[in-house]
Design a protein around this motif. Sequence first.
Motif, PDB file in Angstrom:
ATOM      1  N   PRO A  72      14.126  68.451  47.455  1.00 25.99           N
ATOM      2  CA  PRO A  72      13.809  67.031  47.479  1.00 25.99           C
ATOM      3  C   PRO A  72      12.326  66.817  47.189  1.00 25.99           C
ATOM      4  N   VAL A  73      12.043  65.932  46.294  1.00 24.24           N
ATOM      5  CA  VAL A  73      10.682  65.663  45.848  1.00 24.24           C
ATOM      6  C   VAL A  73       9.845  65.146  47.011  1.00 24.24           C
ATOM      7  N   GLY A  77      10.210  70.963  52.391  1.00 28.91           N
ATOM      8  CA  GLY A  77      11.248  71.912  52.009  1.00 28.91           C
ATOM      9  C   GLY A  77      11.628  71.839  50.537  1.00 28.91           C
ATOM     10  N   SER A  78      10.768  71.290  49.715  1.00 28.45           N
ATOM     11  CA  SER A  78      11.039  71.119  48.297  1.00 28.45           C
ATOM     12  C   SER A  78      11.320  72.456  47.612  1.00 28.45           C
ATOM     13  N   SER A  79      12.285  72.445  46.685  1.00 20.94           N
ATOM     14  CA  SER A  79      12.654  73.649  45.958  1.00 20.94           C
ATOM     15  C   SER A  79      12.765  73.349  44.471  1.00 20.94           C
ATOM     16  N   TYR A  80      12.679  74.412  43.683  1.00 22.15           N
ATOM     17  CA  TYR A  80      12.854  74.326  42.237  1.00 22.15           C
ATOM     18  C   TYR A  80      14.092  75.118  41.857  1.00 22.15           C
ATOM     19  N   PHE A  81      14.914  74.519  40.975  1.00 24.68           N
ATOM     20  CA  PHE A  81      16.156  75.138  40.555  1.00 24.68           C
ATOM     21  C   PHE A  81      16.265  75.126  39.041  1.00 24.68           C
ATOM     22  N   GLU A  82      16.844  76.187  38.506  1.00 22.21           N
ATOM     23  CA  GLU A  82      17.241  76.206  37.106  1.00 22.21           C
ATOM     24  C   GLU A  82      18.688  75.728  37.072  1.00 22.21           C
ATOM     25  N   VAL A  83      18.986  74.762  36.200  1.00 19.16           N
ATOM     26  CA  VAL A  83      20.321  74.194  36.084  1.00 19.16           C
ATOM     27  C   VAL A  83      20.837  74.469  34.675  1.00 19.16           C
ATOM     28  N   LEU A  98      18.325  79.186  42.294  1.00 18.28           N
ATOM     29  CA  LEU A  98      17.081  78.903  42.992  1.00 18.28           C
ATOM     30  C   LEU A  98      15.953  79.633  42.288  1.00 18.28           C
ATOM     31  N   ALA A  99      14.913  78.897  41.876  1.00 17.14           N
ATOM     32  CA  ALA A  99      13.772  79.497  41.175  1.00 17.14           C
ATOM     33  C   ALA A  99      12.588  79.712  42.112  1.00 17.14           C
ATOM     34  N   ALA A 100      12.357  78.780  43.041  1.00 11.73           N
ATOM     35  CA  ALA A 100      11.243  78.895  43.987  1.00 11.73           C
ATOM     36  C   ALA A 100      11.365  77.813  45.050  1.00 11.73           C
ATOM     37  N   THR A 101      10.753  78.070  46.197  1.00 12.83           N
ATOM     38  CA  THR A 101      10.690  77.058  47.254  1.00 12.83           C
ATOM     39  C   THR A 101       9.241  76.834  47.638  1.00 12.83           C
ATOM     40  N   PHE A 102       8.964  75.672  48.180  1.00  9.43           N
ATOM     41  CA  PHE A 102       7.612  75.348  48.613  1.00  9.43           C
ATOM     42  C   PHE A 102       7.165  76.292  49.729  1.00  9.43           C
TER      43      PHE A 102
END
Length: 172
Positions: A72-73, A77-83, A98-102
């Motif tokens: 969530p922006v 707990g923001s995360s980055y995902f490849e879709v 899942l690519a990375a988490t804050f």
Amino acid sequence: MKPILHALAAVALVLSLSSCLFKEPVFTGGFVATDPEVAGVWMTEDETGDARAREFAVLAPVGTDAFMLNYPVGAKGSSYFEVRPLKVGGKDIWQVRLAATFEDGLPKNDSPNYTLLLVEKAGDGQLSIRPLKTEGEHTASAAATQKALLEKSPAWDKLFGDAKVFTRLKDR
């Protein structure tokens, strides 16, 4: 069905930590081209009507067959995902990694980072995102999930959970 349905399926992964996760991808090919119109900012509607409980997601195209999702922006707990979008049995499916988490940075190679989301059009400018269920025969492995999805008539309701609806907030 517009690829907008593809873009926010990944968001459901984060919405439901109960989404089934795998160490390896369920699909290694067959991805479809992304639609640049999917890029933008999206939000959830809180069931209670409390605007403070809304969650936001940003989806940006990366190449011709992938998106990067931040969700969530603005949250700790923001995360980055490849879709990576797919068409399976006439349905829009997103494979999410899942690519990375804050908080934790890059995930370890041996951790489960892959899941699938079912994306359906819920109305004008809305997406209904359903995470892969955590219970059932399909959860034994990524291969078992792929097999269940590639059946002649997959049991969509047995494979995917309850939907969360996203509304387009603004365009690119």
